[in-house]
Design an enzyme around this catalytic site. Structure first.
Site, PDB file in Angstrom:
ATOM      1  N   ASP A  88      -4.656   3.692  -2.182  1.00  0.00           N
ATOM      2  CA  ASP A  88      -5.780   4.044  -1.317  1.00  0.00           C
ATOM      3  C   ASP A  88      -6.295   5.438  -1.638  1.00  0.00           C
ATOM      4  O   ASP A  88      -5.580   6.425  -1.461  1.00  0.00           O
ATOM      5  CB  ASP A  88      -5.343   3.981   0.153  1.00  0.00           C
ATOM      6  CG  ASP A  88      -5.128   2.547   0.605  1.00  0.00           C
ATOM      7  OD1 ASP A  88      -6.096   1.775   0.575  1.00  0.00           O
ATOM      8  OD2 ASP A  88      -3.978   2.203   0.960  1.00  0.00           O
ATOM      9  N   SER A 100       0.843  -1.201   0.000  1.00  0.00           N
ATOM     10  CA  SER A 100       0.000   0.000   0.000  1.00  0.00           C
ATOM     11  C   SER A 100       0.874   1.245   0.000  1.00  0.00           C
ATOM     12  O   SER A 100       1.624   1.499   0.950  1.00  0.00           O
ATOM     13  CB  SER A 100      -0.908   0.015   1.223  1.00  0.00           C
ATOM     14  OG  SER A 100      -1.476   1.305   1.348  1.00  0.00           O
ATOM     15  N   MET A 153      -9.084   8.195  -0.662  1.00  0.00           N
ATOM     16  CA  MET A 153     -10.010   8.570   0.419  1.00  0.00           C
ATOM     17  C   MET A 153     -10.520   9.984   0.174  1.00  0.00           C
ATOM     18  O   MET A 153      -9.754  10.866  -0.210  1.00  0.00           O
ATOM     19  CB  MET A 153      -9.272   8.544   1.756  1.00  0.00           C
ATOM     20  CG  MET A 153      -8.572   7.232   2.052  1.00  0.00           C
ATOM     21  SD  MET A 153      -7.701   7.335   3.618  1.00  0.00           S
ATOM     22  CE  MET A 153      -6.844   5.763   3.640  1.00  0.00           C
ATOM     23  N   MET A 179     -12.112   4.394  -1.143  1.00  0.00           N
ATOM     24  CA  MET A 179     -12.837   4.631   0.113  1.00  0.00           C
ATOM     25  C   MET A 179     -13.522   5.982  -0.048  1.00  0.00           C
ATOM     26  O   MET A 179     -13.153   6.981   0.566  1.00  0.00           O
ATOM     27  CB  MET A 179     -11.857   4.606   1.284  1.00  0.00           C
ATOM     28  CG  MET A 179     -11.380   3.196   1.636  1.00  0.00           C
ATOM     29  SD  MET A 179      -9.874   3.205   2.617  1.00  0.00           S
ATOM     30  CE  MET A 179      -8.662   3.356   1.308  1.00  0.00           C
ATOM     31  N   MET A 218     -11.842  -6.122   4.903  1.00  0.00           N
ATOM     32  CA  MET A 218     -11.011  -5.185   5.671  1.00  0.00           C
ATOM     33  C   MET A 218     -10.705  -5.775   7.041  1.00  0.00           C
ATOM     34  O   MET A 218     -11.591  -6.261   7.741  1.00  0.00           O
ATOM     35  CB  MET A 218     -11.735  -3.836   5.852  1.00  0.00           C
ATOM     36  CG  MET A 218     -11.878  -2.991   4.601  1.00  0.00           C
ATOM     37  SD  MET A 218     -10.334  -2.494   3.815  1.00  0.00           S
ATOM     38  CE  MET A 218      -9.510  -1.552   5.100  1.00  0.00           C
ATOM     39  N   HIS A 227      -1.076  -1.312  -4.347  1.00  0.00           N
ATOM     40  CA  HIS A 227      -2.348  -0.918  -3.724  1.00  0.00           C
ATOM     41  C   HIS A 227      -2.384   0.596  -3.530  1.00  0.00           C
ATOM     42  O   HIS A 227      -1.517   1.180  -2.893  1.00  0.00           O
ATOM     43  CB  HIS A 227      -2.471  -1.634  -2.383  1.00  0.00           C
ATOM     44  CG  HIS A 227      -3.797  -1.481  -1.709  1.00  0.00           C
ATOM     45  ND1 HIS A 227      -4.886  -2.261  -2.023  1.00  0.00           N
ATOM     46  CD2 HIS A 227      -4.212  -0.643  -0.721  1.00  0.00           C
ATOM     47  CE1 HIS A 227      -5.915  -1.919  -1.260  1.00  0.00           C
ATOM     48  NE2 HIS A 227      -5.530  -0.927  -0.449  1.00  0.00           N
ATOM     49  N   ASP A 244      -6.735  -6.323   4.114  1.00  0.00           N
ATOM     50  CA  ASP A 244      -6.106  -4.998   4.118  1.00  0.00           C
ATOM     51  C   ASP A 244      -6.236  -4.400   5.511  1.00  0.00           C
ATOM     52  O   ASP A 244      -7.349  -4.199   5.999  1.00  0.00           O
ATOM     53  CB  ASP A 244      -6.830  -4.127   3.070  1.00  0.00           C
ATOM     54  CG  ASP A 244      -6.266  -2.723   2.958  1.00  0.00           C
ATOM     55  OD1 ASP A 244      -5.206  -2.450   3.541  1.00  0.00           O
ATOM     56  OD2 ASP A 244      -6.903  -1.898   2.259  1.00  0.00           O
ATOM     57  N   HIS A 282      -8.099   1.050  -4.386  1.00  0.00           N
ATOM     58  CA  HIS A 282      -9.073   0.853  -3.305  1.00  0.00           C
ATOM     59  C   HIS A 282      -9.786   2.174  -3.044  1.00  0.00           C
ATOM     60  O   HIS A 282      -9.214   3.088  -2.452  1.00  0.00           O
ATOM     61  CB  HIS A 282      -8.313   0.363  -2.063  1.00  0.00           C
ATOM     62  CG  HIS A 282      -9.166   0.146  -0.854  1.00  0.00           C
ATOM     63  ND1 HIS A 282      -8.628  -0.018   0.405  1.00  0.00           N
ATOM     64  CD2 HIS A 282     -10.518   0.067  -0.709  1.00  0.00           C
ATOM     65  CE1 HIS A 282      -9.619  -0.197   1.269  1.00  0.00           C
ATOM     66  NE2 HIS A 282     -10.766  -0.137   0.627  1.00  0.00           N
TER      67      HIS A 282
END
Ligand code: DX5
Ligand code: ZN
Length: 214
Positions: A35, A8, A37, A68, A137, A33, A171, A66
């Site tokens: 992330d 990540s 957000m 979010m 998760m 990965h 994760d 990913h």
């Protein structure tokens, strides 16, 4: 099942992303990965599509994005154009789940669904036919460096019994110890942020994660 390690980038040095990506590539990372957000779905803001597009130019490892974010459907095209190979979004989001999966697939990308620790795994069952991966998760999403929640393992066991060939990703709080617990439960795709980037030798840690997951 193939074991895949997905470092990540949330835990990497954002001032030196190219160097950090090279460490993953040389270390044998199977995925990268990323992330995303939005400060709304989770109480934190990270990176968006323009940063991912820039990273894509200097890295050949497939990108595991990913999301979010509250309204993934609205942004799918941006992330596909940025170079996502797999897009994961949450069952708890506000977008229509079927429409979001269909959009991802129609743009030539793989679709995955994620569940937070307190969301039942049954919530992904209606969509399994169309999914390339399910993310269970192992921390509350939003921040790196949290502790692995072993209480989520029964969900992985249940999903693995139902789907022997599905990629099941974990994760949050994955390190060279917890990777064994998640692997035993049936996970085969492991995200690791702090464990990789806060180690003295990220490449070696990626290999150790892979060995311990088996
Ligand atoms: C958390 C993110 C994770 C995070 C994991 O919400 O989805 O991908 O980077 O970080 P570690 O491996 O440090 O728990
Ligand atoms: Zn993540």
């Amino acid at each position: 099942m193939d074991i895949k390690i997905s470092p990540s980038m949330l835990a990497s040095d954002y001032a030196n992303l190219q160097t950090e990506l090279e460490k993953c590539e040389k270390g044998g990372a199977d995925l990268i990965h990323l992330d995303v957000m939005d400060g709304h779905f989770v109480p934190n803001i990270s990176i968006g599509a323009p940063v991912i597009a820039a990273m894509k130019k200097v890295c050949k490892v497939p990108f595991d994005v990913h999301l979010m974010i509250s309204d993934p459907l609205f942004y799918i095209e941006d992330f596909v154009k940025a170079g996502a190979d797999i897009i994961t979004f949450h069952t708890e989001c506000d977008s229509d789940i079927n429409a979001t999966i269909d959009k991802i697939i129609s743009l030539g990308c793989k679709a995955a669904l994620a569940v937070k620790p307190n969301t039942p795994i049954e919530d992904v069952f209606p969509y399994l036919d169309k999914l390339s991966m399910v993310l269970v998760m192992t921390v509350e999403p939003g921040f790196g460096g949290q502790s692995f929640m072993e209480s989520t393992m029964p969900k992985i066991k249940l999903l693995r019994e139902k789907c022997p060939n599905l990629d099941i990703q974990v994760d949050g709080g994955i390190n060279t110890d917890t990777v064994k617990i998640a692997g035993r439960a049936g996970a085969n795709v492991f995200v690791a942020g702090s464990a990789v980037f806060k180690s003295d030798n990220p490449a070696q840690t990626i290999q150790m994660l892979k060995e311990n997951a088996r």
